[in-house]
Design a protein around this motif. Structure first.
Motif, PDB file in Angstrom:
ATOM      1  N   UNK A 128       0.825  -1.204   0.000  1.00 12.26           N
ATOM      2  CA  UNK A 128       0.000   0.000   0.000  1.00 12.26           C
ATOM      3  C   UNK A 128       0.861   1.257   0.000  1.00 12.26           C
ATOM      4  N   UNK A 129       1.921   1.248   0.788  1.00 13.52           N
ATOM      5  CA  UNK A 129       2.819   2.405   0.832  1.00 13.52           C
ATOM      6  C   UNK A 129       3.480   2.635  -0.523  1.00 13.52           C
ATOM      7  N   UNK A 130       3.839   1.541  -1.204  1.00 11.90           N
ATOM      8  CA  UNK A 130       4.463   1.660  -2.521  1.00 11.90           C
ATOM      9  C   UNK A 130       3.477   2.237  -3.532  1.00 11.90           C
ATOM     10  N   UNK A 131       2.246   1.730  -3.549  1.00 11.34           N
ATOM     11  CA  UNK A 131       1.253   2.256  -4.493  1.00 11.34           C
ATOM     12  C   UNK A 131       0.922   3.711  -4.196  1.00 11.34           C
ATOM     13  N   UNK A 207       3.248  -7.164  -9.588  1.00 13.05           N
ATOM     14  CA  UNK A 207       2.784  -5.826  -9.970  1.00 13.05           C
ATOM     15  C   UNK A 207       3.183  -5.558 -11.411  1.00 13.05           C
ATOM     16  N   UNK A 208       2.327  -4.852 -12.119  1.00 14.68           N
ATOM     17  CA  UNK A 208       2.610  -4.513 -13.517  1.00 14.68           C
ATOM     18  C   UNK A 208       2.405  -3.024 -13.733  1.00 14.68           C
ATOM     19  N   UNK A 209       3.319  -2.413 -14.499  1.00 15.29           N
ATOM     20  CA  UNK A 209       3.234  -0.981 -14.790  1.00 15.29           C
ATOM     21  C   UNK A 209       3.392  -0.773 -16.289  1.00 15.29           C
ATOM     22  N   UNK A 210       2.513   0.038 -16.849  1.00 19.25           N
ATOM     23  CA  UNK A 210       2.613   0.464 -18.246  1.00 19.25           C
ATOM     24  C   UNK A 210       2.889   1.955 -18.272  1.00 19.25           C
ATOM     25  N   UNK A 211       3.933   2.355 -18.967  1.00 17.33           N
ATOM     26  CA  UNK A 211       4.308   3.759 -19.089  1.00 17.33           C
ATOM     27  C   UNK A 211       4.292   4.125 -20.565  1.00 17.33           C
ATOM     28  N   UNK A 212       3.668   5.236 -20.908  1.00 21.34           N
ATOM     29  CA  UNK A 212       3.672   5.722 -22.283  1.00 21.34           C
ATOM     30  C   UNK A 212       3.884   7.218 -22.314  1.00 21.34           C
ATOM     31  N   UNK A 441      -4.842   6.802  -3.906  1.00 21.48           N
ATOM     32  CA  UNK A 441      -3.868   6.076  -4.721  1.00 21.48           C
ATOM     33  C   UNK A 441      -4.532   4.886  -5.394  1.00 21.48           C
ATOM     34  N   UNK A 442      -3.965   4.451  -6.499  1.00 21.04           N
ATOM     35  CA  UNK A 442      -4.513   3.332  -7.246  1.00 21.04           C
ATOM     36  C   UNK A 442      -4.472   2.059  -6.395  1.00 21.04           C
ATOM     37  N   UNK A 443      -5.574   1.348  -6.352  1.00 20.15           N
ATOM     38  CA  UNK A 443      -5.667   0.126  -5.575  1.00 20.15           C
ATOM     39  C   UNK A 443      -6.045   0.313  -4.132  1.00 20.15           C
ATOM     40  N   UNK A 444      -6.379   1.540  -3.736  1.00 20.91           N
ATOM     41  CA  UNK A 444      -6.661   1.820  -2.323  1.00 20.91           C
ATOM     42  C   UNK A 444      -7.869   1.041  -1.827  1.00 20.91           C
ATOM     43  N   UNK A 445      -8.887   0.892  -2.665  1.00 17.73           N
ATOM     44  CA  UNK A 445     -10.088   0.144  -2.230  1.00 17.73           C
ATOM     45  C   UNK A 445      -9.760  -1.325  -1.957  1.00 17.73           C
ATOM     46  N   UNK A 446      -8.789  -1.877  -2.682  1.00 17.68           N
ATOM     47  CA  UNK A 446      -8.373  -3.254  -2.433  1.00 17.68           C
ATOM     48  C   UNK A 446      -7.523  -3.355  -1.182  1.00 17.68           C
ATOM     49  N   UNK A 447      -6.520  -2.493  -1.080  1.00 14.37           N
ATOM     50  CA  UNK A 447      -5.519  -2.629  -0.033  1.00 14.37           C
ATOM     51  C   UNK A 447      -6.001  -2.116   1.319  1.00 14.37           C
TER      52      UNK A 447
END
Length: 449
Positions: A128-131, A207-212, A441-447
């Motif tokens: 959670x801290x990382x996200x 974890x997966x990250x897409x950067x464009x 932050x992204x994923x907050x509802x999960x974490x």
């Protein structure tokens, strides 16, 4: 074979964050002094100002390579016309919104795909801290702001260049964070396909990250910061680099081409389609942390270009089912003319061959199954036999991969003439949550749910 999103003509989905949330951010950017700002909607409406000015920038660059006095004159012209060059650099795509950026928008000129595994001992709290760190940094970069503590200097003087950063969770993430009970059924492992020759070291990941981004240094800058911020919590499992046509490379917006020279993206679902959201995004159900999210299937597909290039033009077109020159279907019309799968030629043969890619992959051939393909090309040098190690970093977005990617790929496995020229060498499936509001932050509802 994947067909990636068109570079123009897409409109922002109703319900996404509006441009007002990012108002004024370009003007206060310490990374760039550009005036004006392009929102997601502005990017996708015909010949956008960003792409039009990008054409002017490309023309200026052509003058620079001429050398001598002409090159010097071109350099002076560039210094005297910062507004024209700022068209690409100042373009901004908001990080916050109902959906994460980097899904419905056209793919940028430069891309990085990277997967991380959580480090030993890293738990749900650490994740959670990382996200939280990653989301804050991605939001600042997307707005053209310099994150606190960034001393890399990689993208100094550059604007955000349509940067998007998209985060997702692999199946193994839920086991390592004690969240197995919240793992979606849609994250069941993909089945084996006959065209697979997968390298497991370059597949999957927690974890997966897409950067464009439309600038390579801006894209790398984001990649570098996220990798540094992961230290002690997550380690890079694999990373791949891709590219597309640069903004302004054509006189008018055109569908992109892949490394086989084919127009790639003509039949992609479009945000203006009435069923686009239901095909691409998870519906908003009470308590579902994936509401507004999507599922990304990632495949590294090597193209056997030496074998492909030995085919005649006529044979290549029959394998695909479209003319190479303009993307028009062999059943007639222009690029955007609906494909007529029933048309018979005078000699009694099908206009679109039985094993043509566009026939086998068509929704009509797969009980309506469809996905949004948003890919990058790649070239990683040459193999020992001299063949190019090149192809497609295929990224397909859908509300449910068991109803999108899986049935289509099974059909391609059985009867696609293009499959003879492809090798699927890496694979991953990731749950990509919906977007977040400022301060979240992204994923907050999960974490934290």
């Amino acid at each position: 074979m994947a067909e990636q999103a068109k570079q123009a003509g897409q409109t922002k989905l109703a319900g996404q964050a509006g441009p007002g949330k990012q108002a004024g951010q370009a003007e206060k950017s310490p990374r760039a002094g550009q005036a004006g700002e392009s929102t997601r909607a502005e990017q996708h409406h015909g010949i956008s100002r960003r792409r039009l000015l990008g054409t002017a920038g490309a023309a200026g660059a052509a003058g620079l390579v001429a050398g001598g006095a002409a090159g010097a004159f071109g350099a002076e012209a560039v210094r005297d016309a910062p507004a024209a060059l700022a068209g690409v650099g100042s373009a901004t795509l908001p990080f916050h919104g109902t959906h994460q950026a980097g899904i419905a928008e056209p793919a940028q000129a430069h891309g990085h795909l990277v997967a991380f595994d959580l480090a030993p001992g890293a738990d749900r709290k650490a994740a959670a801290a990382l996200l939280r760190r990653w989301s804050a940094t991605a939001a600042e970069l997307a707005a053209g702001e310099a994150p606190k503590g960034d001393d890399t200097g990689i993208a100094l003087d550059a604007g955000p260049s349509s940067l998007t950063v998209t985060f997702g969770f692999g199946r193994s993430f839920f086991d390592r964070t004690g969240l197995t009970a919240k793992r979606p059924a849609a994250l069941e492992p993909l089945p084996d396909f006959t065209a697979d020759a997968l390298d497991r070291k370059r597949s999957d990941g927690d974890l997966w990250v897409q950067i464009g981004a439309d600038d390579s240094l801006v894209a790398f800058h984001a990649l570098r910061l996220l990798q540094k911020q992961a230290a002690g919590t997550a380690r890079v499992r694999w990373q791949m680099n891709g590219f597309n046509r640069s903004p302004g490379a054509t006189a008018r917006p055109l569908t992109g081409r892949n490394l086989m020279g084919q127009m790639d993206g003509t039949n992609n679902p479009k945000p203006s389609d009435p069923d686009f959201a239901s095909r691409v995004f998870v519906p908003d159900r009470d308590g579902d942390w994936m509401a507004g999210g999507s599922y990304a299937v990632v495949r590294r597909i090597r193209m056997l270009l030496d074998s492909w290039d030995h085919l005649s033009l006529e044979r290549q077109e029959k394998v695909i089912g479209r003319r190479k020159s303009d993307g028009a279907p062999l059943s007639g019309g222009t690029e955007t003319t609906p494909v007529d799968l029933t048309k018979i030629e005078k000699d009694g043969s099908l206009a679109i061959a039985g094993d043509a890619h566009i026939r086998v992959a068509a929704p009509e051939s797969n009980r309506g199954a469809a996905m949004l393909r948003r890919a990058f090309s790649y070239h990683d040098g040459f193999l020992d036999d001299g063949a190019p190690d090149a192809g497609l970093l295929f990224v397909a977005w859908q509300a449910d991969p068991l109803k999108g990617f899986v049935p289509v790929q099974r059909k391609l496995d059985r009867g696609d003439g293009l499959s003879r020229f492809l090798r699927h060498e890496a694979s991953g499936l990731y749950a990509v949550p919906g977007g977040c509001a400022p301060g979240e932050y992204v994923g907050q509802r999960l974490l934290e749910g």
